[in-house]
Design a protein around this motif. Sequence first.
Motif, short mmCIF file in Angstrom:
data_model
loop_
_atom_site.label_atom_id
_atom_site.label_comp_id
_atom_site.label_asym_id
_atom_site.label_seq_id
_atom_site.Cartn_x
_atom_site.Cartn_y
_atom_site.Cartn_z
N PRO A 61 -89.39 38.66 -110.36
CA PRO A 61 -89.06 37.94 -109.13
C PRO A 61 -87.84 38.60 -108.47
CG PRO A 61 -89.39 36.40 -110.95
CD PRO A 61 -89.37 37.77 -111.56
N SER A 62 -87.86 38.75 -107.18
CA SER A 62 -86.77 39.38 -106.42
C SER A 62 -86.70 40.88 -106.59
CB SER A 62 -85.41 38.76 -106.76
OG SER A 62 -85.33 37.42 -106.37
N SER A 63 -87.76 41.50 -107.09
CA SER A 63 -87.74 42.96 -107.24
C SER A 63 -88.13 43.69 -105.96
CB SER A 63 -88.66 43.40 -108.38
OG SER A 63 -90.00 43.00 -108.14
N GLY A 64 -88.51 42.93 -104.92
CA GLY A 64 -88.83 43.54 -103.63
C GLY A 64 -90.31 43.77 -103.41
N LYS A 65 -91.15 43.03 -104.13
CA LYS A 65 -92.60 43.24 -104.02
C LYS A 65 -93.11 42.96 -102.60
CE LYS A 65 -93.52 40.30 -107.34
NZ LYS A 65 -92.12 39.99 -107.74
N SER A 66 -92.75 41.81 -102.05
CA SER A 66 -93.28 41.43 -100.74
C SER A 66 -92.78 42.35 -99.63
CB SER A 66 -92.91 39.98 -100.41
OG SER A 66 -93.51 39.09 -101.32
N SER A 67 -91.48 42.65 -99.65
CA SER A 67 -90.93 43.50 -98.58
C SER A 67 -91.48 44.91 -98.68
CB SER A 67 -89.40 43.50 -98.64
OG SER A 67 -88.93 43.87 -99.92
N THR A 68 -91.66 45.42 -99.90
CA THR A 68 -92.23 46.76 -100.06
C THR A 68 -93.70 46.77 -99.68
OG1 THR A 68 -90.67 47.21 -101.86
CG2 THR A 68 -92.55 48.68 -101.64
N ALA A 69 -94.44 45.74 -100.08
CA ALA A 69 -95.86 45.65 -99.72
C ALA A 69 -96.02 45.60 -98.20
CB ALA A 69 -96.49 44.42 -100.36
N ARG A 70 -95.17 44.83 -97.55
CA ARG A 70 -95.24 44.72 -96.09
C ARG A 70 -94.97 46.08 -95.43
NH1 ARG A 70 -91.62 41.22 -95.73
NH2 ARG A 70 -92.91 39.35 -95.82
N ALA A 71 -93.95 46.78 -95.93
CA ALA A 71 -93.62 48.10 -95.37
C ALA A 71 -94.74 49.11 -95.65
CB ALA A 71 -92.30 48.59 -95.97
N LEU B 37 -92.68 47.62 -109.70
CA LEU B 37 -91.33 47.94 -109.25
C LEU B 37 -90.36 47.68 -110.39
CD1 LEU B 37 -91.39 46.47 -105.62
CD2 LEU B 37 -91.86 48.82 -106.38
N TYR B 38 -89.81 48.75 -110.92
CA TYR B 38 -88.94 48.68 -112.10
C TYR B 38 -87.49 48.88 -111.65
CZ TYR B 38 -87.52 49.45 -116.96
OH TYR B 38 -86.94 49.34 -118.21
N LEU B 39 -86.60 48.00 -112.09
CA LEU B 39 -85.21 48.11 -111.65
C LEU B 39 -84.24 47.78 -112.78
CD1 LEU B 39 -84.65 45.09 -109.18
CD2 LEU B 39 -86.31 45.13 -110.99
N ASP B 40 -83.03 48.31 -112.66
CA ASP B 40 -82.02 48.01 -113.67
C ASP B 40 -81.43 46.63 -113.39
OD1 ASP B 40 -79.61 48.21 -111.92
OD2 ASP B 40 -80.07 50.36 -111.91
N GLU B 41 -80.69 46.11 -114.37
CA GLU B 41 -80.23 44.73 -114.27
C GLU B 41 -79.25 44.53 -113.11
OE1 GLU B 41 -78.82 41.09 -117.22
OE2 GLU B 41 -78.89 43.15 -117.97
N ASP B 42 -78.36 45.49 -112.88
CA ASP B 42 -77.39 45.34 -111.78
C ASP B 42 -78.10 45.29 -110.43
OD1 ASP B 42 -75.24 45.29 -113.51
OD2 ASP B 42 -74.78 47.43 -113.30
N THR B 43 -79.09 46.15 -110.26
CA THR B 43 -79.85 46.14 -109.00
C THR B 43 -80.59 44.82 -108.83
OG1 THR B 43 -80.12 48.54 -109.11
CG2 THR B 43 -81.59 47.35 -107.64
N TRP B 44 -81.15 44.32 -109.93
CA TRP B 44 -81.87 43.05 -109.87
C TRP B 44 -80.94 41.91 -109.47
CZ3 TRP B 44 -82.92 39.05 -114.04
CH2 TRP B 44 -83.91 38.15 -113.63
N MET B 45 -79.76 41.87 -110.06
CA MET B 45 -78.80 40.83 -109.71
C MET B 45 -78.43 40.91 -108.23
SD MET B 45 -78.33 38.89 -112.28
CE MET B 45 -78.59 38.88 -114.06
N ASP B 46 -78.28 42.11 -107.73
CA ASP B 46 -77.96 42.30 -106.32
C ASP B 46 -79.10 41.79 -105.44
OD1 ASP B 46 -76.33 43.37 -104.14
OD2 ASP B 46 -77.89 44.91 -103.97
N ILE C 53 -92.59 52.48 -110.25
CA ILE C 53 -91.68 52.99 -109.23
C ILE C 53 -90.29 52.44 -109.49
CG2 ILE C 53 -91.17 53.06 -106.76
CD1 ILE C 53 -93.71 54.56 -107.44
N GLU C 54 -89.32 53.32 -109.59
CA GLU C 54 -87.94 52.89 -109.76
C GLU C 54 -87.44 52.24 -108.46
OE1 GLU C 54 -83.46 54.68 -110.59
OE2 GLU C 54 -85.20 56.01 -110.63
N GLN C 55 -87.08 50.98 -108.55
CA GLN C 55 -86.60 50.26 -107.38
C GLN C 55 -85.10 50.51 -107.21
OE1 GLN C 55 -86.97 49.31 -104.50
NE2 GLN C 55 -88.01 47.32 -104.61
N ARG C 56 -84.70 50.80 -106.01
CA ARG C 56 -83.31 51.10 -105.72
C ARG C 56 -82.78 50.13 -104.67
NH1 ARG C 56 -84.96 57.39 -104.67
NH2 ARG C 56 -85.63 57.88 -106.82
N SER C 57 -81.52 50.26 -104.36
CA SER C 57 -80.89 49.35 -103.38
C SER C 57 -81.05 49.83 -101.95
CB SER C 57 -79.40 49.17 -103.72
OG SER C 57 -79.25 48.52 -104.96
N GLY C 58 -82.03 50.67 -101.70
CA GLY C 58 -82.29 51.13 -100.35
C GLY C 58 -83.18 50.17 -99.58
#
Length: 204
Positions: free
Chosen positions: A9-19, A130-139, A182-187
């Motif tokens: 949850p909050s890994s950016g699935k919807s926003s990335t899918a939309r883009a 979408l795979y992300l590290d814990e700090d990015t997930w918290m952000d 896919i490595e998820q980043r803060s971009g």
Amino acid sequence: MFIAFAGLPSSGKSSTARALGRIMEAETLLEPEESDWPLLVQERAVMGAFTALTWFRTVRVPKLFRAEDKRTQGGSVIVDSYYDVLIGDYLGKPAFNWLMPTNDPYFDAASAMVREDWNRLPKADVLVFLYLDEDTWMDFMKKRDRDFDRSAQLESHFEMQELMLQASRRAATEHHTKLLVIEQRSGSPEDTALRVRDRLEEFA
């Protein structure tokens, strides 16, 4: 082509899918936002976990069948959640106790339902995790600022990611679905979507 997304949850699935849908000019099917959730979900502690679980299933599963129909017609479609296919692999594990504890009176019914869904629901051609590290997930969690995430104390369950990834790998093997991690980043979502598009071209 039927493309689905998975991840925390909050890994950016919807926003990335939309883009990605904009980039590929593909139909995109998205989960409803929290503001559109009914009372039975917002007050799941009162209404029960099974009630909330089945409401989400009722909303999401038709999108999988819509995607399958679109694929049959030769089109491309993107679904932002593959949750209902994958949950059969991890419901009942400690990291997902917040979703439905094993002592819930409806747990056996839910378990039977998700096992059938694993086998019977339409399967994606490509699953993007979408795979992300814990700090990015918290952000990402802070930016989304969703009441449900706080009430479920999701920030305490980062270990969900590995279980969800295991489920995705198992689905790739058993359902013959191509898996992209896919490595998820803060971009921006567009940046992630472009990286997904580039990986998808490997399958062309």
